[in-house]
Write an enzyme that holds these catalytic residues in place. Structure first.
Site, PDB file in Angstrom:
ATOM      1  N   LYS A  22       0.834  -1.204   0.000  1.00 11.42           N
ATOM      2  CA  LYS A  22       0.000   0.000   0.000  1.00 11.42           C
ATOM      3  C   LYS A  22       0.866   1.250   0.000  1.00 11.42           C
ATOM      4  O   LYS A  22       0.633   2.178  -0.762  1.00 11.42           O
ATOM      5  CB  LYS A  22      -0.890   0.012   1.249  1.00 11.42           C
ATOM      6  CG  LYS A  22      -1.569   1.337   1.516  1.00 11.42           C
ATOM      7  CD  LYS A  22      -2.378   1.321   2.792  1.00 11.42           C
ATOM      8  CE  LYS A  22      -1.629   1.820   3.989  1.00 11.42           C
ATOM      9  NZ  LYS A  22      -1.445   3.284   4.059  1.00 11.42           N
ATOM     10  N   ASN A  23       1.873   1.266   0.855  1.00 19.09           N
ATOM     11  CA  ASN A  23       2.669   2.481   1.012  1.00 19.09           C
ATOM     12  C   ASN A  23       3.568   2.753  -0.187  1.00 19.09           C
ATOM     13  O   ASN A  23       4.194   3.798  -0.264  1.00 19.09           O
ATOM     14  CB  ASN A  23       3.511   2.419   2.292  1.00 19.09           C
ATOM     15  CG  ASN A  23       2.653   2.632   3.524  1.00 19.09           C
ATOM     16  OD1 ASN A  23       1.473   2.934   3.404  1.00 19.09           O
ATOM     17  ND2 ASN A  23       3.248   2.465   4.688  1.00 19.09           N
ATOM     18  N   ARG A  94      -4.791  10.390   3.836  1.00 19.13           N
ATOM     19  CA  ARG A  94      -3.689  11.319   4.061  1.00 19.13           C
ATOM     20  C   ARG A  94      -2.623  11.258   2.979  1.00 19.13           C
ATOM     21  O   ARG A  94      -2.019  12.267   2.616  1.00 19.13           O
ATOM     22  CB  ARG A  94      -3.061  10.874   5.378  1.00 19.13           C
ATOM     23  CG  ARG A  94      -2.666  11.903   6.246  1.00 19.13           C
ATOM     24  CD  ARG A  94      -1.710  11.416   7.283  1.00 19.13           C
ATOM     25  NE  ARG A  94      -0.651  12.364   7.260  1.00 19.13           N
ATOM     26  CZ  ARG A  94      -0.754  13.561   7.776  1.00 19.13           C
ATOM     27  NH1 ARG A  94      -1.825  13.929   8.422  1.00 19.13           N
ATOM     28  NH2 ARG A  94       0.231  14.398   7.660  1.00 19.13           N
ATOM     29  N   ASP A 118      -4.813  13.160  13.113  1.00 20.85           N
ATOM     30  CA  ASP A 118      -4.604  11.748  12.820  1.00 20.85           C
ATOM     31  C   ASP A 118      -4.556  10.962  14.125  1.00 20.85           C
ATOM     32  O   ASP A 118      -4.108  11.489  15.138  1.00 20.85           O
ATOM     33  CB  ASP A 118      -3.260  11.627  12.086  1.00 20.85           C
ATOM     34  CG  ASP A 118      -3.166  10.352  11.306  1.00 20.85           C
ATOM     35  OD1 ASP A 118      -3.009   9.313  11.946  1.00 20.85           O
ATOM     36  OD2 ASP A 118      -3.282  10.412  10.074  1.00 20.85           O
ATOM     37  N   ASP A 307       5.224   0.583  11.966  1.00 21.79           N
ATOM     38  CA  ASP A 307       3.953  -0.031  11.578  1.00 21.79           C
ATOM     39  C   ASP A 307       3.811  -1.464  12.110  1.00 21.79           C
ATOM     40  O   ASP A 307       2.720  -2.038  12.045  1.00 21.79           O
ATOM     41  CB  ASP A 307       3.793  -0.023  10.052  1.00 21.79           C
ATOM     42  CG  ASP A 307       3.480   1.372   9.523  1.00 21.79           C
ATOM     43  OD1 ASP A 307       3.215   2.276  10.331  1.00 21.79           O
ATOM     44  OD2 ASP A 307       3.496   1.556   8.288  1.00 21.79           O
TER      45      ASP A 307
HETATM   46  C1  UD1 Z   1       4.708   6.703   6.027  1.00 19.71           C
HETATM   47  C2  UD1 Z   1       3.779   5.519   5.970  1.00 19.71           C
HETATM   48  C3  UD1 Z   1       3.365   5.069   7.374  1.00 19.71           C
HETATM   49  C4  UD1 Z   1       4.586   4.832   8.230  1.00 19.71           C
HETATM   50  C5  UD1 Z   1       5.517   6.041   8.187  1.00 19.71           C
HETATM   51  C6  UD1 Z   1       6.827   5.810   8.936  1.00 19.71           C
HETATM   52  C7  UD1 Z   1       2.625   5.895   3.882  1.00 19.71           C
HETATM   53  C8  UD1 Z   1       1.326   6.186   3.200  1.00 19.71           C
HETATM   54  N1  UD1 Z   1       2.591   5.874   5.208  1.00 19.71           N
HETATM   55  O1  UD1 Z   1       3.995   7.812   6.575  1.00 19.71           O
HETATM   56  O2  UD1 Z   1       2.608   3.850   7.261  1.00 19.71           O
HETATM   57  O3  UD1 Z   1       4.160   4.618   9.570  1.00 19.71           O
HETATM   58  O4  UD1 Z   1       5.839   6.378   6.826  1.00 19.71           O
HETATM   59  O5  UD1 Z   1       7.464   4.674   8.467  1.00 19.71           O
HETATM   60  O6  UD1 Z   1       3.621   5.646   3.240  1.00 19.71           O
HETATM   61  N2  UD1 Z   1       7.468  14.596  10.025  1.00 19.71           N
HETATM   62  C9  UD1 Z   1       7.658  15.943  10.296  1.00 19.71           C
HETATM   63  N3  UD1 Z   1       7.525  16.835   9.263  1.00 19.71           N
HETATM   64  C10 UD1 Z   1       7.219  16.462   8.000  1.00 19.71           C
HETATM   65  C11 UD1 Z   1       7.018  15.076   7.729  1.00 19.71           C
HETATM   66  C12 UD1 Z   1       7.159  14.167   8.770  1.00 19.71           C
HETATM   67  O7  UD1 Z   1       7.927  16.328  11.432  1.00 19.71           O
HETATM   68  O8  UD1 Z   1       7.121  17.320   7.107  1.00 19.71           O
HETATM   69  C13 UD1 Z   1       7.585  13.603  11.123  1.00 19.71           C
HETATM   70  C14 UD1 Z   1       6.260  12.902  11.422  1.00 19.71           C
HETATM   71  O9  UD1 Z   1       5.495  13.659  12.318  1.00 19.71           O
HETATM   72  C15 UD1 Z   1       6.713  11.601  12.020  1.00 19.71           C
HETATM   73  C16 UD1 Z   1       8.019  11.313  11.288  1.00 19.71           C
HETATM   74  O10 UD1 Z   1       8.429  12.557  10.702  1.00 19.71           O
HETATM   75  O11 UD1 Z   1       6.967  11.748  13.392  1.00 19.71           O
HETATM   76  C17 UD1 Z   1       7.911  10.266  10.201  1.00 19.71           C
HETATM   77  O12 UD1 Z   1       6.888  10.596   9.303  1.00 19.71           O
HETATM   78  P1  UD1 Z   1       6.938  10.162   7.766  1.00 19.71           P
HETATM   79  O13 UD1 Z   1       8.113   9.274   7.567  1.00 19.71           O
HETATM   80  O14 UD1 Z   1       6.827  11.391   6.932  1.00 19.71           O
HETATM   81  O15 UD1 Z   1       5.623   9.299   7.633  1.00 19.71           O
HETATM   82  P2  UD1 Z   1       4.566   9.290   6.452  1.00 19.71           P
HETATM   83  O16 UD1 Z   1       5.251   9.451   5.144  1.00 19.71           O
HETATM   84  O17 UD1 Z   1       3.440  10.205   6.772  1.00 19.71           O
END
Ligand code: UD1
Length: 426
Positions: A22-23, A94, A118, A307
């Protein structure tokens, strides 16, 4: 609304095949926007999020055809796609945010609704926004939309991420491939799904160095062309089966999986006492004893995946001994602990640490899925609980685990779906 009904006492035995991730697939679908013409993506899982991403692409002017039998999706992208992603879609998923980078790169503009709150904690987008600004875009929040503009096109630049964010790395990578000049993304995330995306972009004609490392170097090109690409297998589903096999003292062969994407998780299971055998197209996990407790620390890849944290909490809840599980990626992910406690688990949390004292058995009860992974973790915990566990809000589980109940039945578990009598919204 439905819930899962899980009868405890199962031992999972047999074989499962893992679908595409999915991701990954959602980002691959967004990447199709970068090239006019028809891109085909294979190994597409049967989940709602794929349908939502398809709707989003259709609103942008693409034609999206799903061939469920072939597990493929064909996306035909026009010369001039639209550039607005509305809140009704972003709110439902999202990951819609991943069209931001490709749209600015392709159209010089993007209006993407800002996702709201979220269940697993604050999920800011500052790295996405700062990175696009570094590439020369102006980015504002207006009326709930992230409005990004780069009328003269993006220009390559050095970018450093404060944290290796998966989503930000993907968005910026998709933006940089069509920027003029060279972009470096330092402290980039290097999850297998990002490698999958980078491989597809390369097939489309992008020039990307450092794939699979934490420094990506992108040499912008003028245009990309459509491709035919198969999605990487879902390592979180594969890891869920591995942990479930060990928890239920079962014997499960997981096909169409990559053991090398789950090194730490499989090593933890071996420490817990499971036998883990690597196969050419997957692995086999068997267990003939009560698991030993294992300490786990979640970290960006190649660390233990956040996850799979709910599943490993469940494993420790029935293990011999005590363990500490530390969550470093999502602050509120331990919300799920209160549901696990309803099944009799002995878990104390303090900040981002959880201490779990193993019990011989859990005890079935009605619980609620708060997100995809928590939901799957509760179903698996229900397998080792005495009596019946019901897991409400099963739609969360369906978003990440296509046909979970049918697959569990095929492995010998008594898991069914039933209407949720507590759902008054009905
Ligand atoms: C993706 C996955 C999710 C997984 C996560 C971490 C998808 C659709 N989802 O989510 O299943 O749990 O990776 O492996 O692929 N952060 C910031 N600023 C930003 C972006 C992120 O502070 O601009 C922080 C987030 O709050 C979090 C951390 O970075 O604490 C990791 O987030 P991120 O790796 O971006 O997760 P997603 O891409 O949303």
């Amino acid at each position: 609304m439905e819930r899962f009904r899980v009868v405890g006492g199962a031992r999972l035995v047999g074989e499962v095949r893992v679908p595409g991730a999915k991701n990954s697939v959602l980002k691959l679908m967004a990447a199709a926007l970068l090239a006019p013409g028809t891109t085909t993506i294979r190994e597409v899982p049967e989940i709602l999020d794929v349908q939502i991403m398809g709707e989003l692409l259709q609103r942008l002017g693409c034609t999206v055809q799903r061939d469920a039998d072939a597990a493929a999706v064909c996306i035909t992208v026009p010369e001039q796609p639209g550039h607005q992603a509305d809140y009704d879609l972003v709110r439902r998923m999202r990951a819609s945010i991943c069209v931001l980078g490709p749209l600015v790169a392709r159209c010089g503009a993007a209006d993407v609704a800002r996702p709201g709150g979220d269940a697993i904690g604050s999920r800011p987008l500052d790295f996405h926004v700062d990175g696009l600004e570094r590439l020369g875009a102006t980015v504002e929040t207006e009326h709930g939309f992230i409005v990004a503009k780069a009328p003269q096109g993006l220009v390559g630049a050095p970018i450093w991420l404060d944290f290796p964010s998966v989503g930000a790395t993907e968005n910026l990578l998709m933006a940089a491939v069509l920027a003029r000049g060279t972009t470096t993304i330092d402290n980039a995330a290097r999850e297998p799904e990002i490698v999958d995306l980078a491989v597809m972009l390369t097939q489309m004609g992008a020039r990307i160095g450092g794939i699979g490392t934490s420094t990506l170097e992108v040499e912008g090109v003028d245009a990309l062309h459509p491709v035919d690409h198969a999605t990487v297998p879902d390592r979180i589903i594969a890891g869920t089966w591995a942990i479930a096999a060990a928890m239920t003292r079962g014997d499960v062969t997981v096909r169409h999986a990559r053991a090398e994407h789950l090194e730490i998780a499989l090593d933890k299971l071996a420490t817990a006492g499971a036998e883990v055998a690597r196969l050419p197209d997957g692995f086999r996990v068997s267990m003939d004893r009560r698991p030993r407790a294992v300490d786990v620390v979640t970290l960006p890849y190649p660390g233990f995946p956040t996850d799979l944290q709910p599943m490993v909490l469940g494993l420790n809840a029935v293990a011999e001994g005590s363990a500490m599980v530390t969550e470093n990626v999502y602050e509120a992910r331990f919300m799920f602990v209160d549901e696990l406690a309803r099944l009799g688990a002995d878990v104390r949390t303090d900040g981002h640490h959880a201490v779990v004292r193993g019990r011989e058995r859990l005890s079935g009860a009605p619980v609620r899925a708060t997100d995809i992974r928590a939901g799957a973790g509760l179903v698996v915990a229900g397998l080792v609980a005495d009596g019946v566990t019901t897991v409400s809000d099963s739609h969360h589980i369906d978003r990440g685990y296509p046909g979970f109940d049918a697959q569990l039945r095929a492995l010998g578990a008594d898991v069914t779906r039933e209407p949720d009598p507590d759902d008054f919204a009905g």
